[in-house]
Design a protein around this motif. Structure first.
Motif, mmCIF file in Angstrom:
data_model
loop_
_atom_site.group_PDB
_atom_site.id
_atom_site.type_symbol
_atom_site.label_atom_id
_atom_site.label_comp_id
_atom_site.label_asym_id
_atom_site.label_seq_id
_atom_site.Cartn_x
_atom_site.Cartn_y
_atom_site.Cartn_z
ATOM 1 N N ALA A 181 0.843 -1.200 0.000
ATOM 2 C CA ALA A 181 0.000 0.000 0.000
ATOM 3 C C ALA A 181 0.878 1.249 0.000
ATOM 4 O O ALA A 181 0.593 2.222 -0.724
ATOM 5 C CB ALA A 181 -0.927 -0.012 1.211
ATOM 6 N N ALA A 184 2.359 1.720 -3.374
ATOM 7 C CA ALA A 184 1.301 2.137 -4.301
ATOM 8 C C ALA A 184 1.036 3.627 -4.175
ATOM 9 O O ALA A 184 0.911 4.334 -5.180
ATOM 10 C CB ALA A 184 0.023 1.348 -4.011
ATOM 11 N N LEU A 188 2.040 7.774 -6.720
ATOM 12 C CA LEU A 188 1.315 8.986 -7.112
ATOM 13 C C LEU A 188 2.277 10.161 -7.339
ATOM 14 O O LEU A 188 2.292 10.741 -8.433
ATOM 15 C CB LEU A 188 0.277 9.304 -6.037
ATOM 16 N N TYR A 193 0.774 7.946 -11.062
ATOM 17 C CA TYR A 193 -0.382 7.075 -10.917
ATOM 18 C C TYR A 193 -0.199 6.198 -9.693
ATOM 19 O O TYR A 193 0.934 5.829 -9.362
ATOM 20 C CB TYR A 193 -0.524 6.158 -12.145
ATOM 21 N N LEU A 194 -1.303 5.816 -9.057
ATOM 22 C CA LEU A 194 -1.231 4.849 -7.978
ATOM 23 C C LEU A 194 -0.686 3.534 -8.545
ATOM 24 O O LEU A 194 -1.003 3.172 -9.673
ATOM 25 C CB LEU A 194 -2.617 4.608 -7.389
ATOM 26 N N PHE A 195 0.133 2.851 -7.774
ATOM 27 C CA PHE A 195 0.760 1.582 -8.158
ATOM 28 C C PHE A 195 1.824 1.762 -9.233
ATOM 29 O O PHE A 195 2.359 0.792 -9.737
ATOM 30 C CB PHE A 195 -0.258 0.532 -8.633
ATOM 31 N N GLY A 196 2.139 3.011 -9.620
ATOM 32 C CA GLY A 196 3.193 3.207 -10.600
ATOM 33 C C GLY A 196 4.557 3.139 -9.923
ATOM 34 O O GLY A 196 4.705 3.528 -8.766
#
Lengths: 236, 95, 493
Positions: A181, A184, A188, A193-196
């Motif tokens: 988490a 992730a 940002l 991006y989330l999880f990038g």
């Protein structure tokens, strides 16, 4: 007796009725390994062509798991944690009275104690090299869990379970979920991006290894926890 | 449709690798039938372990070492232990 | 200020991580765990509502997880089906509020933090399942909400609970396996896991392996949704679970199976020759489920078993609507999924409050409770009438539209099925209302009972009001889901 026989025949007929369409359908699927099969030409071809470069892992499997399809992997890590939650929420706090009183043979005892540290080091090796070699967090974590279970078999499940406090065990089990988490959310600011994962290779490497370590430690602790809970050694 | 299926089979040459696969698959089937028929749960658990180990060889042979490692450790190792622990608590005969 | 589309993955991440943190932070503090879970669910609800407003405002949108193109990465998307995340989050929130006093008696104190963790993880799995646009991701989120649901059933202290949970687990695992197998077949045929891409590729493919995948996905999701011949796990599981869990399972988890069926229809939308026989089958299975479920509900003496069988009946209605494949029937089915969720969770929570106060679950034993627990009994009576489909309450809209669709499709016999099932539902509703209000108490526990605490009657009352409000808002809801119904089936008559 006759009824039982009828039941068996019925079972066989049902299985055949299920198996025939399954086989018929499977035979018509594109052959695995065939160069023209869609499974190899579509998305997979893209991964093979540029996956190592874009995903940042020479082991493409790790690249797909931790980068391209990171949300799936996060989900799997969470399923593993949920499995422990489920067992812990359900398993009886049964006594150990019925525990097998026969101690293991001294040879088994000695060999397992001797192997323990080597298994641990191998597990760590598998975890941190997941981005270049086959293996990674899941595989290494399972090895860690197997080592803990082996030790519990020769020592005593409760002794091994008490090596770490109950509170710390829970945090260890959640390591995978929490590290994932955190990485992730870091995606940002770092990748937009989330999880990038970031494009900068050094930082990406660090985060990949952090993910592998989190998954490995969390997975190992969950598997050991499942064993402790079922064996009735979970006093937490 | 049938034409392409037969063509696919004609392409398939039985060489050493295929033979190895076939032997493994036959063993898998044997294990599966054994698990379904046995009444002794502990024996089932061990047979399950053997099943997973054969499956692990299939994965390794098919070029999926990541999956093979997981199968060996989880399927052949940990689930067997978990099965045996549960069996030791509930009794080993199927009723 | 982060861009709004980032909230889409957060919709699932927030309850998942919040749930994982619950046993870490509040292991020995049940009250704090409840407060934490309620806070997480509240924030999730706000996020869901904000996303819904965005959807209404400017149409559907999608999010590329990790910044990868949809085919290579995972695509999340918000559409009218995904908007079910709003009722899902709100209903879980109310169930959590209700749980505060309920689980103190129904669940071991040492396991209360696990209970809250599992409820939050269940919500996260549902939300992810609703908004994902990727086939394998759909399976992963299905596993998350399924595994947590099996465990939640088993947390109850009832002796039958572990057996019911085991039955649910075995059936659920088999259905998950079918879905996974079919996902594999779809990937082997198309080489992609993205729903839209795969749908485009499947439209051009040969019928046989595609039919296998369609059958596997439809059967797998039908088991999760408890469609008639594969419904038999549901009554035991939903009756044995703690009441707030029954509410979540009946209202949301079985609806996720229906959403899975909708996604399957979307995936095979281009292969009409395969879909037609399936849709015909679904209509008649739905009709059998509607009739059988209602009749079985009528003969139950246990109030929660009665409600569980009524869920089987309502799932039947929804499948009739989906199978008829006319514009009004499909949008009616989609609206009924939401309305039934609200009504059934109100009923399960009201039944839970009564069981909590009296320790009795037999309808005859609950006689005379109407004066002792006025708010709860009113909520139950009101929503029972709503359940039967009486206008202007929430049960009416969907059933009316499904009946209209049946007439349009030339199946007047289905209208008869709907009417008979409605009468049966009204009959058991009247039976319960009669027992609650017009019979003297027969049991000491009832005579000495008092109204449940506010944390219990308030959710029941809010859901009761919602079941009236949603009935009045029938037309806007139908207009909202209309375009989605059209786009899932291609064009509807």
């Amino acid at each position: 007796m006759n009824r039982r026989r009828a039941g068996r025949i019925l079972t066989a007929v049902l299985i055949a009725a299920l198996a025939v369409p399954l086989m018929y359908g499977m035979v018509q699927l594109p052959a695995p390994g065939h160069a023209d099969a869609p499974a190899h030409t579509n998305v997979s071809a893209g991964y093979i062509e540029r996956g190592a470069e874009l995903g940042g892992s020479e082991n493409l499997v790790t690249g797909v798991l931790l980068n391209f399809r990171a949300l799936d992997t996060f989900g799997e890590v969470l399923v593993i944690f949920t499995a422990w939650l489920a067992v812990a929420a359900v398993a009886g706090t049964a006594s150990n009275a019925e525990r097998d009183p026969v101690p293991p043979s001294p040879v088994v005892d000695y060999v397992i104690r001797l192997l323990g540290p080597f298994i641990a080091i191998f597990a760590l090796f598998v975890i941190v090299n997941g981005h270049v070699l086959p293996g990674g967090g899941f595989q290494g974590g399972v090895l860690l869990g197997a080592m803990l279970i082996l030790l519990s078999l020769v020592m005593d499940a409760e002794t091994v379970a008490r090596a770490v406090s109950a509170r710390s065990w829970i945090w260890l089990r959640a390591t995978g979920v929490l590290v994932f988490a955190m990485v992730a959310v870091m995606g940002l600011p770092l990748a937009g991006y989330l999880f990038g994962l970031p494009d900068e290779p050094g930082l990406r490497q660090v985060l990949t290894v952090a993910l592998e370590l989190g998954i490995g430690i969390g997975g190992g602790a969950v598997l050991a926890g499942l064993f402790f809970a079922i064996a009735g050694a979970d006093r937490s | 449709m049938t034409g392409s299926v037969t063509a696919k089979y004609r392409e398939m040459r039985v060489n050493a690798t295929d033979l190895f696969d076939l032997v493994l698959l036959a063993l898998l089937l044997t294990c599966a039938i054994g698990i379904a028929r046995l009444k002794d749960l502990a024996a089932c658990a061990i047979l399950f372990s053997a099943y997973s180990f054969i499956l692990c060889l299939v994965w390794a042979h098919r070029g999926a070492p990541d999956v093979a490692m997981t199968e060996a450790a989880v399927g052949a190792g940990i689930t067997t232990v978990l099965f045996l622990v549960v069996i030791s608590r509930v009794g080993r005969r199927e009723k | 200020m982060i861009e709004w589309s980032h909230w889409l993955p957060i919709l699932a991440m927030l309850p998942l991580v919040g749930g994982a943190l619950t046993p870490l932070l509040f292991r020995h503090r049940p009250a704090a765990a409840c407060f934490w879970a309620v806070s997480v669910a509240s924030v999730t609800s706000v996020v869901a509502i904000a996303l819904l407003l965005r959807l209404v405002d400017s149409g559907g949108f999608s999010y590329a997880v990790g910044g990868w193109l949809p085919q290579y990465g995972i695509e999340l998307r918000m559409d009218e089906v995904g908007a079910f995340a709003v009722p899902a989050s709100l209903l879980v929130l109310l169930s959590l509020v209700f749980s505060r006093h309920y689980v103190a008696r129904a669940v071991d104190a040492s396991r209360v933090s696990f209970y809250y963790a599992l409820v939050l993880i269940n919500l996260g799995g549902l939300n992810g399942f609703l908004v994902t646009g990727d086939l394998f991701n759909l399976f992963v989120f299905m596993e998350i909400f399924s595994v947590s649901a099996y465990a939640l059933v088993a947390t109850a202290r009832e002796p039958i609970a572990s057996l019911a949970a085991l039955k649910y687990l075995l059936l659920g695992a088999a259905s998950s396996l079918l879905v996974l197998f079919s996902v594999g077949v779809v990937f082997a045929m198309t080489g992609t896991l993205n729903l839209e891409d795969a749908a485009a590729a499947l439209a051009l493919s040969s019928p046989m392996p595609a039919g296998l995948a369609l059958a596997g996905l439809a059967t797998g999701f039908a088991v999760k949704a408890a469609l008639f011949p594969v419904h038999f796990w549901l009554p035991d599981a939903h009756a044995a679970a703690p009441a707030p869990v029954s509410a979540v399972l009946s209202a949301l988890v079985v609806k996720a199976g229906i959403v899975g069926v909708l996604r399957t229809l979307e995936l095979f939308g281009g292969a009409e020759s395969l879909l037609q026989p399936l849709l015909h089958l679904v209509v008649w299975l739905g009709a059998l489920g509607a009739l059988g479920g209602a009749l079985m509900a009528l003969v139950q003496r246990d109030i929660k078993l009665m409600l569980a069988y009524s869920t089987v009946a309502n799932i039947g209605y929804i499948f009739i609507g989906l199978g008829l494949a006319t514009a009004s029937a499909v949008s009616g089915a989609m609206v009924h999924a939401v309305n039934h969720a609200v009504i059934k969770s109100a009923l399960f929570l009201a039944a839970g409050a009564m069981i909590h106060r009296t320790g009795l679950r037999n309808i005859d034993d609950l006689r005379g409770l109407g004066r002792r627990m006025p708010v709860t009994a009113f909520g139950m009576a009101f929503t029972l009438i709503a359940l039967s489909g009486a206008p202007p309450m929430a049960g009416f809209t969907g059933k009316w539209q499904i009946a209209l669709g049946a007439l349009q499709a030339g199946h007047p016999s289905l209208v008869a099925v709907l009417v008979i099932a409605g009468i049966v539902v009204l009959a058991f509703g009247i039976r319960v209302i009669n027992a609650l209000y017009f019979r003297p108490p027969a049991r000491v526990a009832v005579a000495s009972a008092t109204e449940a605490p506010a944390s219990m009657w308030l959710p029941v009352l809010m859901l009761t009001i919602a079941s009236l409000a949603l009935g009045l808002a029938g037309t806007p809801m139908l207009e909202f889901v209309g375009p989605a119904a059209q786009s899932i089936y291609g064009t509807l008559p």
